[in-house]
Design a protein around this motif. Structure first.
Motif, PDB file in Angstrom:
ATOM      1  N   ALA A 485       0.834  -1.206   0.000  1.00 32.78           N
ATOM      2  CA  ALA A 485       0.000   0.000   0.000  1.00 32.78           C
ATOM      3  C   ALA A 485       0.866   1.253   0.000  1.00 32.78           C
ATOM      4  O   ALA A 485       0.561   2.244  -0.685  1.00 32.78           O
ATOM      5  N   LEU A 486       1.978   1.223   0.767  1.00 35.34           N
ATOM      6  CA  LEU A 486       2.887   2.375   0.810  1.00 35.34           C
ATOM      7  C   LEU A 486       3.527   2.632  -0.552  1.00 35.34           C
ATOM      8  O   LEU A 486       3.747   3.790  -0.937  1.00 35.34           O
ATOM      9  N   VAL A 487       3.860   1.544  -1.279  1.00 36.77           N
ATOM     10  CA  VAL A 487       4.423   1.710  -2.625  1.00 36.77           C
ATOM     11  C   VAL A 487       3.456   2.503  -3.498  1.00 36.77           C
ATOM     12  O   VAL A 487       3.836   3.462  -4.190  1.00 36.77           O
ATOM     13  N   ILE A 488       2.182   2.120  -3.459  1.00 38.62           N
ATOM     14  CA  ILE A 488       1.168   2.780  -4.294  1.00 38.62           C
ATOM     15  C   ILE A 488       0.888   4.197  -3.805  1.00 38.62           C
ATOM     16  O   ILE A 488       0.814   5.142  -4.600  1.00 38.62           O
ATOM     17  N   VAL A 489       0.774   4.370  -2.489  1.00 33.78           N
ATOM     18  CA  VAL A 489       0.460   5.692  -1.922  1.00 33.78           C
ATOM     19  C   VAL A 489       1.579   6.689  -2.215  1.00 33.78           C
ATOM     20  O   VAL A 489       1.315   7.846  -2.579  1.00 33.78           O
ATOM     21  N   THR A 490       2.839   6.269  -2.071  1.00 33.77           N
ATOM     22  CA  THR A 490       3.950   7.187  -2.348  1.00 33.77           C
ATOM     23  C   THR A 490       3.993   7.576  -3.828  1.00 33.77           C
ATOM     24  O   THR A 490       4.379   8.697  -4.170  1.00 33.77           O
ATOM     25  N   CYS A 491       3.587   6.634  -4.702  1.00 32.80           N
ATOM     26  CA  CYS A 491       3.520   6.972  -6.126  1.00 32.80           C
ATOM     27  C   CYS A 491       2.425   8.000  -6.398  1.00 32.80           C
ATOM     28  O   CYS A 491       2.595   8.904  -7.220  1.00 32.80           O
ATOM     29  N   LEU A 492       1.292   7.849  -5.706  1.00 26.68           N
ATOM     30  CA  LEU A 492       0.182   8.786  -5.893  1.00 26.68           C
ATOM     31  C   LEU A 492       0.481  10.161  -5.298  1.00 26.68           C
ATOM     32  O   LEU A 492       0.012  11.186  -5.796  1.00 26.68           O
ATOM     33  N   THR A 493       1.260  10.177  -4.227  1.00 25.46           N
ATOM     34  CA  THR A 493       1.467  11.429  -3.483  1.00 25.46           C
ATOM     35  C   THR A 493       2.861  12.015  -3.654  1.00 25.46           C
ATOM     36  O   THR A 493       3.222  12.940  -2.924  1.00 25.46           O
ATOM     37  N   PHE A 494       3.654  11.488  -4.608  1.00 29.21           N
ATOM     38  CA  PHE A 494       5.033  11.976  -4.681  1.00 29.21           C
ATOM     39  C   PHE A 494       5.140  13.480  -4.964  1.00 29.21           C
ATOM     40  O   PHE A 494       6.083  14.133  -4.492  1.00 29.21           O
ATOM     41  N   PRO A 495       4.189  14.100  -5.689  1.00 27.44           N
ATOM     42  CA  PRO A 495       4.284  15.566  -5.822  1.00 27.44           C
ATOM     43  C   PRO A 495       4.155  16.277  -4.472  1.00 27.44           C
ATOM     44  O   PRO A 495       4.820  17.288  -4.222  1.00 27.44           O
ATOM     45  N   LEU A 496       3.303  15.729  -3.588  1.00 27.10           N
ATOM     46  CA  LEU A 496       3.154  16.311  -2.252  1.00 27.10           C
ATOM     47  C   LEU A 496       4.419  16.089  -1.424  1.00 27.10           C
ATOM     48  O   LEU A 496       4.861  16.978  -0.688  1.00 27.10           O
ATOM     49  N   ILE A 497       4.994  14.876  -1.540  1.00 26.28           N
ATOM     50  CA  ILE A 497       6.250  14.586  -0.830  1.00 26.28           C
ATOM     51  C   ILE A 497       7.327  15.568  -1.280  1.00 26.28           C
ATOM     52  O   ILE A 497       8.091  16.102  -0.466  1.00 26.28           O
ATOM     53  N   SER A 498       7.368  15.805  -2.582  1.00 22.69           N
ATOM     54  CA  SER A 498       8.356  16.742  -3.117  1.00 22.69           C
ATOM     55  C   SER A 498       8.123  18.160  -2.594  1.00 22.69           C
ATOM     56  O   SER A 498       9.051  18.819  -2.125  1.00 22.69           O
ATOM     57  N   ASP A 499       6.867  18.624  -2.653  1.00 19.34           N
ATOM     58  CA  ASP A 499       6.547  20.010  -2.279  1.00 19.34           C
ATOM     59  C   ASP A 499       6.749  20.282  -0.799  1.00 19.34           C
ATOM     60  O   ASP A 499       7.244  21.351  -0.416  1.00 19.34           O
ATOM     61  N   TYR A 500       6.351  19.316   0.056  1.00 22.55           N
ATOM     62  CA  TYR A 500       6.338  19.566   1.496  1.00 22.55           C
ATOM     63  C   TYR A 500       7.535  19.007   2.253  1.00 22.55           C
ATOM     64  O   TYR A 500       7.720  19.341   3.425  1.00 22.55           O
ATOM     65  N   ALA A 501       8.343  18.168   1.596  1.00 17.02           N
ATOM     66  CA  ALA A 501       9.484  17.576   2.300  1.00 17.02           C
ATOM     67  C   ALA A 501      10.801  17.848   1.581  1.00 17.02           C
ATOM     68  O   ALA A 501      11.748  18.365   2.182  1.00 17.02           O
ATOM     69  N   VAL A 502      10.872  17.526   0.308  1.00 16.06           N
ATOM     70  CA  VAL A 502      12.157  17.571  -0.388  1.00 16.06           C
ATOM     71  C   VAL A 502      12.534  18.995  -0.787  1.00 16.06           C
ATOM     72  O   VAL A 502      13.654  19.452  -0.519  1.00 16.06           O
ATOM     73  N   ILE A 503      11.624  19.715  -1.432  1.00 16.31           N
ATOM     74  CA  ILE A 503      11.955  21.068  -1.914  1.00 16.31           C
ATOM     75  C   ILE A 503      12.289  22.024  -0.766  1.00 16.31           C
ATOM     76  O   ILE A 503      13.251  22.805  -0.871  1.00 16.31           O
ATOM     77  N   PRO A 504      11.547  22.016   0.383  1.00 15.04           N
ATOM     78  CA  PRO A 504      11.973  22.889   1.495  1.00 15.04           C
ATOM     79  C   PRO A 504      13.402  22.602   1.960  1.00 15.04           C
ATOM     80  O   PRO A 504      14.148  23.533   2.290  1.00 15.04           O
ATOM     81  N   TYR A 505      13.794  21.322   1.972  1.00 13.48           N
ATOM     82  CA  TYR A 505      15.176  20.993   2.343  1.00 13.48           C
ATOM     83  C   TYR A 505      16.166  21.552   1.320  1.00 13.48           C
ATOM     84  O   TYR A 505      17.197  22.140   1.690  1.00 13.48           O
ATOM     85  N   LEU A 506      15.857  21.375   0.024  1.00 17.21           N
ATOM     86  CA  LEU A 506      16.749  21.858  -1.031  1.00 17.21           C
ATOM     87  C   LEU A 506      16.884  23.377  -0.990  1.00 17.21           C
ATOM     88  O   LEU A 506      17.967  23.919  -1.231  1.00 17.21           O
ATOM     89  N   GLU A 507      15.786  24.087  -0.690  1.00 14.27           N
ATOM     90  CA  GLU A 507      15.849  25.546  -0.597  1.00 14.27           C
ATOM     91  C   GLU A 507      16.759  25.984   0.540  1.00 14.27           C
ATOM     92  O   GLU A 507      17.484  26.987   0.424  1.00 14.27           O
ATOM     93  N   GLY A 508      16.767  25.212   1.632  1.00 15.12           N
ATOM     94  CA  GLY A 508      17.663  25.517   2.735  1.00 15.12           C
ATOM     95  C   GLY A 508      19.107  25.196   2.419  1.00 15.12           C
ATOM     96  O   GLY A 508      20.025  25.946   2.784  1.00 15.12           O
ATOM     97  N   ALA A 509      19.324  24.058   1.719  1.00 16.08           N
ATOM     98  CA  ALA A 509      20.693  23.615   1.432  1.00 16.08           C
ATOM     99  C   ALA A 509      21.315  24.367   0.258  1.00 16.08           C
ATOM    100  O   ALA A 509      22.523  24.619   0.247  1.00 16.08           O
TER     101      ALA A 509
END
Length: 618
Positions: A485-509
């Motif tokens: 289920a996590l495999v499928i959910v992460t595929c469906l929500t990866f834009p949200l993961i990117s926007d709320y987790a990855v991009i804020p980190y990259l903006e800081g780094a």
């Protein structure tokens, strides 16, 4: 402490639940908060860690003498006294303001460790019952096994939240020792040999870590990770400590020429393999390299990391073609995918690191699912060989479906690994490195080859097989279902993961994010990927419950004998049905691939350090 199976199972499940919930709480509070530093005095903790380091060094030295692995004892005799001398002398003159920190990348790692790692411990409750039945003549060491699993998770939390390099090293070495004991759990000759191989190679990486700490302390009078990054991004020459830390990460991430320890770890029980590959040990290595990425861009240390990662991705992917042992295929796949992440870290641009972090997330979930599926299959069909998985869809339909989701998640569109590789390819092209472009193009092609072979085995239907999956433990079904289920959910929500987790980190780094990431996440592309995923999930629904309505004889290369398992072939001979893959050992045998990999990566590492010590900065 408890020998009772029920009590131990209860403690494991409750502990796993607490860790997972706490991890989600931490991530929810800190994932988009930038870098949060924690300031406190810790003289007592420092001395307790020092005493523990000495005890660990004595244990490693003793084990080397006991098993006549004298190189282990020699490395312990160099590393431990060197670190003790440093901590009792120079380290006392350097003030550390912030021993702990958390940022976006640390929060992501906390989620991976806390959720995936905890699920693996729950899976192990049922799996280890079957494991002990298969080894009933041996002592029951499961209390020790679960103790090590939780210490492993604890040490990983320490690595990803330690701002003090001394603290990080302390937890780094604990993961090495936990891995040693878990790989050697069965105490067979092969297990002991492979556990010592892991220990030797990771002690070499640990020594590189110690030298990095000493270098940065004496040259720059700091012991904090964030201060090291700040100096590097400000243009100060910190190439030597950065290269040494990157080397330690390369070893821990099982990159060539140090990858053999991870292949040897396959002798361990499956939960150990899943833990090493998905949420601990190797992920510590790529975590450090991704953290270092802003100071790896455009210098010799970054070139070294890029070449090692790219070559490892290509050659490990090729070596996987020649393997039929499922755990060995997964091991080479892990080494290859970690190579891709390492190469992204070596490029050191925000787009490359975005791809690396997304690969890290998808790989952790998908690879844990696949390892655990293989473990359950092995206990019920008596083999982990892909060639023995004919008819798995008939014998264990639920397990086969979960395994298909895992395999598809590794290489098919629109699953996350392919999306991340797409951005990695863009970053490789932007880097201007022809070597990297060749590595990702040909590496991705052979990746599709070996995953398709496995997928073909799983979807094949062999008549007359009895369903044998009723004896699978409920803990195993729970974990496998949740991971799928996590495999499928992460595929469906990866834009949200990117926007709320990855991009804020990259903006800081990095201060900002590049346009290629924005293009990858444009709504048109997202809608296409979501539509593809919906089709994959919805298309099988009309056929559910209808597979037995019309059973037709299997077509073969001759007259079907009537059992769908044999046919009358040439010269009127009765020929047994055989479905076999093509492994191309003469072309892609692991001995040949490993030889090429060892030569190229050793030369790359040696040349990089010669140039750095010679004062060349590129």
């Amino acid at each position: 402490m408890f020998k009772n199976e029920r009590v131990r199972g209860f403690i494991v499940k409750i502990s796993a639940a607490i860790i997972a919930i706490a991890s989600i709480f931490v991530a929810a509070n800190y994932i988009d908060s930038g870098t949060v530093l924690f300031d406190f005095e810790s003289v007592i903790i420092d001395y307790l860690m020092l005493i523990t380091e000495v005890c660990l060094g004595i244990v490693i030295f003793y084990l080397g003498i006991k098993y006549k692995k004298y190189l282990v004892s020699i490395l312990a005799l160099i590393q431990t006294p060197l670190m003790v001398w440093f901590e009792l002398t120079k380290a006392h003159d350097i003030h550390v303001s912030n021993y702990l920190y958390i940022d976006g990348l640390s929060s992501i790692m906390v989620l991976i460790i806390g959720i995936i790692g905890s699920l693996i411990t729950v899976y192990a409750v049922g799996y280890m019952q079957d494991f002990q039945k298969h080894h009933e003549n041996e002592p029951d060491r499961r209390p020790w096994f679960f103790f090590l699993m939780f210490v492993f998770l604890s040490a990983m939390f320490g690595i990803v939240t330690s701002n003090s390099l001394v603290w990080m090293f302390f937890f780094w070495e604990i993961t090495t020792l936990c891995s040693f004991f878990l790989i050697g759990y069965t105490k067979t000759d092969e297990a002991i040999k492979n556990s010592f191989l892991q220990l030797v190679l990771n002690l070499v990486g640990g020594l590189a870590f110690v030298l990095a700490i000493i270098s940065v302390a004496f040259d720059h009078n700091i012991l904090e990770f964030n201060s090291l990054l700040a100096l590097g991004t400000a243009g100060v020459n910190v190439l030597l400590p950065v290269a040494l830390l990157a080397l330690a990460g390369i070893v821990k991430a099982a990159q060539m020429p140090f990858h053999s320890w991870l292949l040897g770890a396959m002798v361990a029980p499956t939960p150990t393999s899943a833990l090493l590959h998905s949420s601990t040990m190797v992920k510590a290595g790529v975590f450090v390299i991704l953290k270092l990425s802003p100071v790896l861009h455009g210098n010799i240390a970054g070139e070294m990391v890029m070449i090692v990662g790219g070559v490892t991705f290509l050659l490990a992917s090729m070596a996987a073609i020649s393997q039929s042992n499922a755990k060995r295929v997964l091991a080479y796949s892990t080494i290859a995918n970690l190579g891709l992440i390492v190469a992204c870290g070596g490029i050191g641009t925000d787009a490359a690191v975005w791809a690396g972090i997304m690969l890290l997330i998808f790989h952790a979930i998908t690879k844990s699912l696949l390892f655990l599926c293989v473990g359950t299959a092995e206990h019920h069909i008596g083999s982990r060989d892909i060639e023995d998985m004919d008819g798995l869809f008939s014998k264990m339909p639920k397990l086969a479906m979960l395994m298909i989701i895992g395999v598809a998640g590794m290489f098919l569109a629109p699953f996350g690994m392919l999306v991340s590789k797409w951005e990695a390819m863009t970053a490789f092209v932007d880097s201007g490195s022809i070597i990297l472009i060749i590595c990702i193009c040909f590496g991705s092609a052979v990746t599709a080859f070996y995953w398709t072979k496995w997928l073909g085995k799983l979807v094949a239907i062999v008549a007359g097989n009895e369903n044998i999956e009723k004896s699978v433990h409920k803990e195993e079904w729970f974990v496998l279902g949740l991971l799928a289920a996590l495999v499928i959910v992460t595929c469906l929500t990866f834009p949200l993961i990117s926007d709320y987790a990855v991009i804020p980190y990259l903006e800081g780094a990095f201060g900002s994010v590049s346009g290629s990431i924005v293009v990858a996440l444009q709504s048109g592309n997202i809608y296409i990927l979501l539509a593809m995923l919906a089709l994959i999930l919805l298309l099988p629904l009309p056929f559910f419950g209808k597979t037995k309505r019309k059973i037709v004889p299997t077509y073969m290369c001759g007259v079907n004998s009537g059992d769908d398992l044999s046919f009358q072939g040439a010269m009127n001979c009765n020929t047994q049905l055989s479905l076999r893959n093509w492994y191309m050992e003469d072309w892609f045998g692991e001995a040949r691939m490993n030889k090429f990999g060892l030569v190229i990566t050793i030369l790359a590492i040696a040349c990089a350090f010669v140039l750095i010590l010679g004062g060349v900065t590129l």
